[in-house]
Design an enzyme around this catalytic site. Structure first.
Site, mmCIF file in Angstrom:
data_model
loop_
_atom_site.group_PDB
_atom_site.id
_atom_site.type_symbol
_atom_site.label_atom_id
_atom_site.label_comp_id
_atom_site.label_asym_id
_atom_site.label_seq_id
_atom_site.Cartn_x
_atom_site.Cartn_y
_atom_site.Cartn_z
ATOM 1 N N ALA A 16 5.705 -1.638 -1.681
ATOM 2 C CA ALA A 16 4.607 -0.853 -1.115
ATOM 3 C C ALA A 16 5.196 0.243 -0.250
ATOM 4 C CB ALA A 16 3.690 -1.756 -0.293
ATOM 5 N N SER A 18 4.459 3.406 1.998
ATOM 6 C CA SER A 18 3.401 4.096 2.743
ATOM 7 C C SER A 18 3.647 5.591 2.858
ATOM 8 C CB SER A 18 3.297 3.503 4.153
ATOM 9 O OG SER A 18 4.476 3.809 4.895
ATOM 10 N N LEU A 42 -0.457 3.046 -1.894
ATOM 11 C CA LEU A 42 -1.847 2.622 -1.932
ATOM 12 C C LEU A 42 -2.755 3.741 -1.443
ATOM 13 C CD1 LEU A 42 -1.517 -1.009 -0.510
ATOM 14 C CD2 LEU A 42 -1.274 -0.187 -2.873
ATOM 15 N N CYS A 111 -5.621 -5.642 7.156
ATOM 16 C CA CYS A 111 -5.087 -4.940 5.983
ATOM 17 C C CYS A 111 -3.973 -5.748 5.330
ATOM 18 C CB CYS A 111 -4.584 -3.556 6.385
ATOM 19 S SG CYS A 111 -3.981 -2.551 5.002
ATOM 20 N N CYS A 210 -5.346 4.139 10.860
ATOM 21 C CA CYS A 210 -5.167 5.125 9.802
ATOM 22 C C CYS A 210 -6.477 5.744 9.333
ATOM 23 C CB CYS A 210 -4.437 4.502 8.617
ATOM 24 S SG CYS A 210 -5.380 3.239 7.720
#
Length: 376
Positions: A16, A18, A42, A111, A210
């Site tokens: 993942a 970011s 994502l 999250c 975010c």
């Protein structure tokens, strides 16, 4: 005990990414260790242009591009996965509902639980991946009997195990944290990124929520919930001022109370209680924030649930210190007593229990028992 990254068999790893430096270095280390790594960014907003600009390391279009460039440098395939609807339902709407109910949620923890190690992991496993890799600072330890434990990072200054305390056995079995066993400063991580040719080496860290573009949480909640004037009162119920929505306050808050009348002793006042039922905020002296016990619900265990009362250390916020507690699971609720009173404990926050460096589990604070008053 051995760390998961030291397994002899190379893994198919979904990294993942970011768009920040930590996740980029983690993906690079996983690839360097011989794993078959694929990067994924994502997309968590249906309209990412509405999110923060300036490359803050999470959800912007710039972040997606930064992640793609990092993947290109590492030499791994890269994709963008749209999880915006799931993120809206499980994180954003949960955040709003918790504040509306007078509680203080942690969206990063939610999250990790619902997106990165539920929706993302489920999709990764369905596609044949063995593990999800992130840039979190924490360690997964594999015991001789094959069971796994989540531990604090080697460097306590960067430890992020608190926001991972919601991971269960199944999720830990497929989690990879390449940065967790490294005792290095953030400057050294950035230097490593620069040596690897990753353009995110000097990118600022993200500290804000975010999905709140300008960092104005109160304004965000006001737009979602509407403004509703209510009273600010003292512990005796005497009115001291008004506010535009109880959701704009958190337990322990000192600044922004806008109370015209000073306290009789001249000392600062703090938010002691938030009542969404009558839209009232109660304030008082710092000593009234002392909490000696709490009840937490919805426990999640990083392994087997503890049996009987036990002594642990507890962490109550992402960047908070440890405190000694006794805790016992009673009818699916966690009953916790503090050795010494603590302050600023708010319903909705997570309490994470530790046995040494091992994460025992996490639960959501429901009620607190004050040292000087009844239930908050």
């Amino acid at each position: 005990m051995t760390q998961i990254s030291q397994r002899p068999r190379p893994l198919r790893v979904l990294a993942a990414m970011s768009g920040g430096v930590d996740s980029a270095v983690a993906a690079a280390r996983a690839a360097e260790a011989g794993h078959d790594v694929t990067g994924v960014h994502l997309a968590l907003s249906a309209n990412p242009q509405s999110f923060r600009t300036g490359a803050r390391g999470c959800c912007t279009i710039e972040d997606s591009r930064d992640a793609r460039r990092a993947a290109d440098v590492i030499g791994i395939p890269f994709y963008v996965w749209d999880l915006a609807e799931r993120f809206r339902e499980d994180v954003v709407e949960d955040f709003v509902a918790e504040y509306e109910a007078g509680r203080t949620p942690n969206p990063c923890l939610r999250c990790n639980e619902k997106i990165k190690f539920a929706a993302l992991l489920d999709k990764a496993l369905a596609l044949g991946f063995d593990a999800v890799c992130t840039g979190h600072y924490a360690k997964v330890i594999v015991n001789d009997d094959g069971t796994r434990e989540l531990h604090r990072a080697s460097d306590m200054a960067k430890d992020q195990s608190y926001v991972l305390g919601v991971l269960d056995d199944r999720q830990l079995a497929h989690a990879l944290f390449p940065l967790g066993d490294t005792v290095t400063t953030k400057d050294e991580i950035r230097a490593e990124a620069e040596r690897r040719g990753l353009a995110v080496a000097k990118k600022p860290d993200s500290h804000d929520i975010c999905f709140i573009a300008d960092g104005d949480t109160q304004g965000f909640l006001a737009n979602r919930l509407g403004r509703s004037e209510g009273d600010i009162v003292d512990e005796s119920g005497d009115k001291l001022g008004t506010h535009e929505g109880a959701y704009g306050f958190t337990i322990g808050q000192r600044k922004g109370l806008r109370i015209g009348t000073p306290a009789p002793d001249g000392k600062p006042r703090y938010v002691l209680d938030i009542s969404p039922v009558n839209n009232t905020v109660t304030v008082g002296p710092a000593a009234s924030l002392d909490v000696r016990a709490l009840t937490a619900i919805k426990p999640r265990w990083c392994g087997a649930a503890p049996t009987g009362p036990g002594t642990y250390t507890a962490q109550l916020r992402a960047h908070g210190g440890e405190t000694t507690v006794t805790a016992e699971l009673v009818d699916d609720s966690l009953e916790v007593t503090f050795t010494e009173p603590v302050r600023g404990v708010a319903p909705g926050q997570a309490i994470v229990l530790y046995d040494g460096t091992r994460v025992v589990g996490s639960a959501t604070i429901a009620t607190t028992v004050r040292a000087t008053t009844a239930v908050a």
